[in-house]
Write a protein that holds these residues in place. Sequence first.
Motif, mmCIF file in Angstrom:
data_model
loop_
_atom_site.group_PDB
_atom_site.id
_atom_site.type_symbol
_atom_site.label_atom_id
_atom_site.label_comp_id
_atom_site.label_asym_id
_atom_site.label_seq_id
_atom_site.Cartn_x
_atom_site.Cartn_y
_atom_site.Cartn_z
ATOM 1 N N VAL A 1 0.823 -1.210 0.000
ATOM 2 C CA VAL A 1 0.000 0.000 0.000
ATOM 3 C C VAL A 1 0.859 1.264 0.000
ATOM 4 C CG1 VAL A 1 -1.665 1.333 1.356
ATOM 5 C CG2 VAL A 1 -1.957 -1.133 1.102
ATOM 6 N N ILE A 2 1.876 1.300 0.857
ATOM 7 C CA ILE A 2 2.711 2.498 0.975
ATOM 8 C C ILE A 2 3.564 2.694 -0.278
ATOM 9 C CG2 ILE A 2 4.583 3.562 2.269
ATOM 10 C CD1 ILE A 2 1.760 3.603 3.578
ATOM 11 N N GLY A 3 4.029 1.608 -0.866
ATOM 12 C CA GLY A 3 4.795 1.731 -2.104
ATOM 13 C C GLY A 3 3.981 2.408 -3.198
ATOM 14 N N VAL A 4 2.730 1.978 -3.329
ATOM 15 C CA VAL A 4 1.838 2.584 -4.329
ATOM 16 C C VAL A 4 1.506 4.022 -3.942
ATOM 17 C CG1 VAL A 4 -0.467 2.475 -5.359
ATOM 18 C CG2 VAL A 4 0.852 0.372 -5.015
ATOM 19 N N LEU A 5 1.212 4.256 -2.659
ATOM 20 C CA LEU A 5 0.829 5.591 -2.200
ATOM 21 C C LEU A 5 1.921 6.621 -2.465
ATOM 22 C CD1 LEU A 5 -1.130 7.469 -0.719
ATOM 23 C CD2 LEU A 5 -0.072 6.743 1.432
ATOM 24 N N TYR A 6 3.173 6.293 -2.125
ATOM 25 C CA TYR A 6 4.248 7.275 -2.318
ATOM 26 C C TYR A 6 4.615 7.453 -3.784
ATOM 27 C CZ TYR A 6 5.023 8.628 2.457
ATOM 28 O OH TYR A 6 4.863 9.190 3.705
ATOM 29 N N ALA A 7 4.354 6.457 -4.595
ATOM 30 C CA ALA A 7 4.529 6.632 -6.044
ATOM 31 C C ALA A 7 3.491 7.628 -6.564
ATOM 32 C CB ALA A 7 4.383 5.286 -6.753
ATOM 33 N N LEU A 8 2.290 7.558 -6.026
ATOM 34 C CA LEU A 8 1.234 8.504 -6.414
ATOM 35 C C LEU A 8 1.544 9.911 -5.913
ATOM 36 C CD1 LEU A 8 -1.953 6.326 -5.704
ATOM 37 C CD2 LEU A 8 -0.937 6.863 -7.935
ATOM 38 N N ILE A 9 2.055 10.002 -4.669
ATOM 39 C CA ILE A 9 2.405 11.324 -4.116
ATOM 40 C C ILE A 9 3.486 11.986 -4.975
ATOM 41 C CG2 ILE A 9 3.448 12.522 -2.155
ATOM 42 C CD1 ILE A 9 2.155 10.471 -0.317
ATOM 43 N N LYS A 10 4.441 11.196 -5.436
ATOM 44 C CA LYS A 10 5.527 11.737 -6.251
ATOM 45 C C LYS A 10 5.035 12.169 -7.620
ATOM 46 C CE LYS A 10 10.265 10.675 -7.693
ATOM 47 N NZ LYS A 10 11.353 9.660 -7.657
ATOM 48 N N ARG A 11 4.081 11.420 -8.162
ATOM 49 C CA ARG A 11 3.613 11.720 -9.533
ATOM 50 C C ARG A 11 2.512 12.770 -9.554
ATOM 51 N NH1 ARG A 11 1.964 7.358 -14.231
ATOM 52 N NH2 ARG A 11 1.483 8.913 -15.827
ATOM 53 N N PHE A 12 1.602 12.696 -8.590
ATOM 54 C CA PHE A 12 0.469 13.630 -8.570
ATOM 55 C C PHE A 12 0.547 14.475 -7.294
ATOM 56 C CE2 PHE A 12 -0.992 9.638 -10.569
ATOM 57 C CZ PHE A 12 -1.217 10.099 -11.865
ATOM 58 N N ARG A 13 1.283 15.542 -7.336
ATOM 59 C CA ARG A 13 1.549 16.347 -6.142
ATOM 60 C C ARG A 13 0.272 16.856 -5.480
ATOM 61 N NH1 ARG A 13 6.748 16.440 -3.892
ATOM 62 N NH2 ARG A 13 8.226 15.961 -5.553
ATOM 63 N N LYS A 14 -0.715 17.271 -6.273
ATOM 64 C CA LYS A 14 -1.924 17.882 -5.717
ATOM 65 C C LYS A 14 -3.148 16.982 -5.759
ATOM 66 C CE LYS A 14 -0.591 22.683 -6.604
ATOM 67 N NZ LYS A 14 -0.989 23.981 -7.196
ATOM 68 N N LYS A 15 -3.077 15.888 -6.479
ATOM 69 C CA LYS A 15 -4.240 14.996 -6.616
ATOM 70 C C LYS A 15 -3.948 13.568 -6.153
ATOM 71 C CE LYS A 15 -7.049 18.035 -8.472
ATOM 72 N NZ LYS A 15 -8.298 18.465 -7.791
ATOM 73 N N TRP A 16 -2.832 13.394 -5.442
ATOM 74 C CA TRP A 16 -2.484 12.030 -5.034
ATOM 75 C C TRP A 16 -3.533 11.411 -4.133
ATOM 76 C CZ3 TRP A 16 -2.188 10.987 0.113
ATOM 77 C CH2 TRP A 16 -1.885 12.031 0.986
ATOM 78 N N TRP A 17 -4.172 12.243 -3.314
ATOM 79 C CA TRP A 17 -5.187 11.736 -2.395
ATOM 80 C C TRP A 17 -6.378 11.146 -3.145
ATOM 81 C CZ3 TRP A 17 -10.003 14.064 -2.662
ATOM 82 C CH2 TRP A 17 -10.043 15.286 -3.380
ATOM 83 N N LEU A 18 -6.739 11.770 -4.273
ATOM 84 C CA LEU A 18 -7.861 11.276 -5.074
ATOM 85 C C LEU A 18 -7.484 10.004 -5.825
ATOM 86 C CD1 LEU A 18 -10.767 11.886 -5.861
ATOM 87 C CD2 LEU A 18 -9.907 13.263 -7.774
ATOM 88 N N ALA A 19 -6.262 9.988 -6.362
ATOM 89 C CA ALA A 19 -5.794 8.786 -7.055
ATOM 90 C C ALA A 19 -5.690 7.608 -6.088
ATOM 91 C CB ALA A 19 -4.434 9.061 -7.700
ATOM 92 N N ALA A 20 -5.197 7.884 -4.880
ATOM 93 C CA ALA A 20 -5.079 6.827 -3.868
ATOM 94 C C ALA A 20 -6.451 6.296 -3.478
ATOM 95 C CB ALA A 20 -4.346 7.357 -2.641
ATOM 96 N N TRP A 21 -7.407 7.206 -3.344
ATOM 97 C CA TRP A 21 -8.758 6.774 -2.979
ATOM 98 C C TRP A 21 -9.364 5.898 -4.064
ATOM 99 C CZ3 TRP A 21 -13.722 7.886 -5.009
ATOM 100 C CH2 TRP A 21 -14.776 7.420 -4.201
ATOM 101 N N GLY A 22 -9.099 6.247 -5.333
ATOM 102 C CA GLY A 22 -9.615 5.435 -6.430
ATOM 103 C C GLY A 22 -9.118 4.004 -6.370
ATOM 104 N N LEU A 23 -7.879 3.828 -5.946
ATOM 105 C CA LEU A 23 -7.320 2.478 -5.833
ATOM 106 C C LEU A 23 -7.803 1.759 -4.576
ATOM 107 C CD1 LEU A 23 -3.624 3.075 -6.974
ATOM 108 C CD2 LEU A 23 -5.494 2.048 -8.274
ATOM 109 N N MET A 24 -8.322 2.520 -3.597
ATOM 110 C CA MET A 24 -8.827 1.903 -2.368
ATOM 111 C C MET A 24 -10.038 1.023 -2.647
ATOM 112 S SD MET A 24 -7.256 2.619 0.540
ATOM 113 C CE MET A 24 -8.525 2.550 1.804
ATOM 114 N N ILE A 25 -10.827 1.397 -3.650
ATOM 115 C CA ILE A 25 -12.069 0.665 -3.941
ATOM 116 C C ILE A 25 -11.780 -0.795 -4.293
ATOM 117 C CG2 ILE A 25 -14.130 0.568 -5.400
ATOM 118 C CD1 ILE A 25 -13.878 3.632 -5.703
#
Length: 423
Positions: free
Chosen positions: A161-185
């Motif tokens: 989970v954290i590996g994916v989350l920090y990859a999203l934070i690095k790629r989507f600086r302002k929308k990582w939270w939304l991208a992460a939530w999409g993968l939570m489903i």
Amino acid sequence: MMKKRITWIILGFSIYALFMGLYLFYWADFGVPDAYKGTAADPATFMTERELQLSEEYSRYRSFLSFLAIPFEWIIYLGVLGFGLSRIFKQFSEGISKKKIVVVPLYILLLTAFTWVFTFPLQYWARSLSVKYGINTQSFSGWMKDEMVSFWINVGLTSLVIGVLYALIKRFRKKWWLAAWGLMIPYLAFMMYIQPVVIDPLYNDFTSLSDKALEEQILDMAETADIPANRVFEVNMSEKTNAMNAYVSGIGSNLRIVLWDTTMDKLDDDEVLFIMAHEMGHYVMNHLYGNLIGALGTSLVGLYLAYRLLGGMIRKWGKSWGVSSEADLASLPALFLLFSVMSFIASPVELAISRHAEVQADEYAIEMTEDVDAAVGSFQTLTVNSLNEVNPPFLVKYLKYGHPTMMERLIMLNDYKKNTQAE
């Protein structure tokens, strides 16, 4: 500055622990109101004097430990950040390999091991209490085996989970939270699917129910409730605990009806059927999917708030922590701290929703079995066997209880019986 912060943290924790100790051991009342004395909700009518004493003692100690564990976890995360340990864990991991597929799991292993070592005394104290009061029957070696299984499952899943989350934070600086939530489903749905057949068997052995006559009755109830099950699983929990439980878990083809052997051994068949009807009620009323939707809703809010707050924390304290940005893996303890605090703040609402769902399942079970006496007997035996408090104090109920109190459940059954007889 660091010495001053440590002093304030220790002082704050000490004052909190003192307050909770005074509240639970001196101020809180575990008794039932005078209006319900002598009724089925009064533990004095179905518990011995010794059982009443043990129940009150065990409830106070257990609640005290539980309340201590909450801020203690926060202190650990603050310590990991404040002493620069998070940065050291990351640097050590990067010294082994520069590949993220190695760095992230190794960092998670170090952080998890550090946290486990410092929380172990509380866990061991809680286990010792349950052994002392006759709830836990598991050997120390067996308990440690389960602890290690949980440890490695936690490391594995958290690394993913954290590996994916920090990859999203690095790629989507302002929308990582939304991208992460999409993968939570898909992640949460997948976990619900594999939990009964992959994770649960790591802790216990599941076999077909030994009492075939009882299994047939349970499956008849399942058919009436349109639950697609062709067998009931029995778990040998008597090697670990005297507590009782039963549940319906999983989704799709992995759905399972499960009964602990302790439940079957300590309850009459009609009482077991009421307990199983209650668990089926959760399935029929889609509480499993409601939990999934609730988890998605709270995770959306939590991820957004974490996005808003994490940056501010790093701008203010990141330099002293050795954390460069939100995308820096060393910021993870700060993220965990935010999630833990937000979870604590949201818990009264989440628990209230859970208690409402449990009331609905109780009502469903009563309607299905039409056996109030079996319901009363099962709840009273559960109370005696687990040394549960019938009427917990206010803070314990609203910060820890995902079920109605036993007093509330027994009063509801008593009122239902009166209304039925009046009709």
